[in-house]
Design a protein around this motif. Sequence first.
Motif, short mmCIF file in Angstrom:
data_model
loop_
_atom_site.label_atom_id
_atom_site.label_comp_id
_atom_site.label_asym_id
_atom_site.label_seq_id
_atom_site.Cartn_x
_atom_site.Cartn_y
_atom_site.Cartn_z
N ALA A 25 0.84 -1.21 0.00
CA ALA A 25 0.00 0.00 0.00
C ALA A 25 0.87 1.26 0.00
N LEU A 26 1.95 1.25 0.76
CA LEU A 26 2.86 2.41 0.79
C LEU A 26 3.57 2.59 -0.55
N VAL A 27 4.00 1.49 -1.15
CA VAL A 27 4.65 1.56 -2.47
C VAL A 27 3.68 2.14 -3.49
N ASP A 28 2.42 1.73 -3.44
CA ASP A 28 1.42 2.28 -4.36
C ASP A 28 1.30 3.80 -4.18
N GLN A 29 1.30 4.25 -2.94
CA GLN A 29 1.22 5.68 -2.66
C GLN A 29 2.44 6.42 -3.18
N VAL A 30 3.61 5.88 -2.90
CA VAL A 30 4.87 6.50 -3.34
C VAL A 30 4.94 6.56 -4.86
N ASN A 31 4.47 5.53 -5.52
CA ASN A 31 4.50 5.51 -6.99
C ASN A 31 3.45 6.43 -7.62
N SER A 32 2.50 6.89 -6.83
CA SER A 32 1.46 7.77 -7.38
C SER A 32 1.99 9.16 -7.74
N ILE A 33 3.19 9.51 -7.29
CA ILE A 33 3.77 10.82 -7.62
C ILE A 33 4.78 10.72 -8.76
N GLN A 34 4.81 9.57 -9.43
CA GLN A 34 5.80 9.33 -10.48
C GLN A 34 5.75 10.38 -11.59
N GLU A 35 4.57 10.78 -12.01
CA GLU A 35 4.44 11.75 -13.10
C GLU A 35 5.10 13.08 -12.74
N CYS A 36 4.86 13.55 -11.54
CA CYS A 36 5.48 14.80 -11.08
C CYS A 36 7.00 14.65 -11.00
N LEU A 37 7.44 13.52 -10.49
CA LEU A 37 8.89 13.28 -10.39
C LEU A 37 9.53 13.23 -11.77
N ASP A 38 8.92 12.50 -12.69
CA ASP A 38 9.46 12.39 -14.05
C ASP A 38 9.57 13.75 -14.73
N ALA A 39 8.62 14.63 -14.44
CA ALA A 39 8.61 15.96 -15.07
C ALA A 39 9.67 16.89 -14.50
N ASN A 40 10.18 16.59 -13.30
CA ASN A 40 11.05 17.55 -12.63
C ASN A 40 12.44 17.06 -12.23
N TYR A 41 12.67 15.74 -12.23
CA TYR A 41 13.93 15.22 -11.70
C TYR A 41 14.52 14.13 -12.59
N PRO A 42 15.84 13.96 -12.51
CA PRO A 42 16.44 12.78 -13.15
C PRO A 42 15.99 11.52 -12.39
N ALA A 43 16.08 10.39 -13.04
CA ALA A 43 15.58 9.13 -12.48
C ALA A 43 16.20 8.80 -11.12
#
Length: 131
Positions: A25-43
């Motif tokens: 459940a925590l991993v699902d939550q953490v992965n829910s911000i992937q789009e914002c991270l991809d738009a602003n940070y290196p991998a």
Amino acid sequence: MITTEQAKEYLASVGITLPDFILQALVDQVNSIQECLDANYPASTAMLIQLYLLGLMGLAQGDKYLSSQSAPSGASRSFRYQSFSDRWKGSLSLLRGLDKYGCATSLTPPDPTQQAFAGIWIGKGGCFCQK
């Protein structure tokens, strides 16, 4: 995206063990911000932000940490940690230091070390008149 295996390995490295269903459940939550991270940070920075966020979420689950472990072979290990408050603040600082765009802000748990104090302040007035 963080996998549950990566999450489990990271959390174990900092002494946090969670049941698999909570971890998922925590991993699902953490992965829910992937789009914002991809738009602003290196991998690599995005992954660290997700792992630090996961660590905060894991810390917020409780204050139970591995302090010693032994095996039938006689092998053992133990860990020493700072106080919960210090660990929380350190992890939060790592996360905030990396997440300049605030991708993880809405998912960051509230600080459990903050305490609110209430009281009544009474002032008494008087005359300091000279007679």
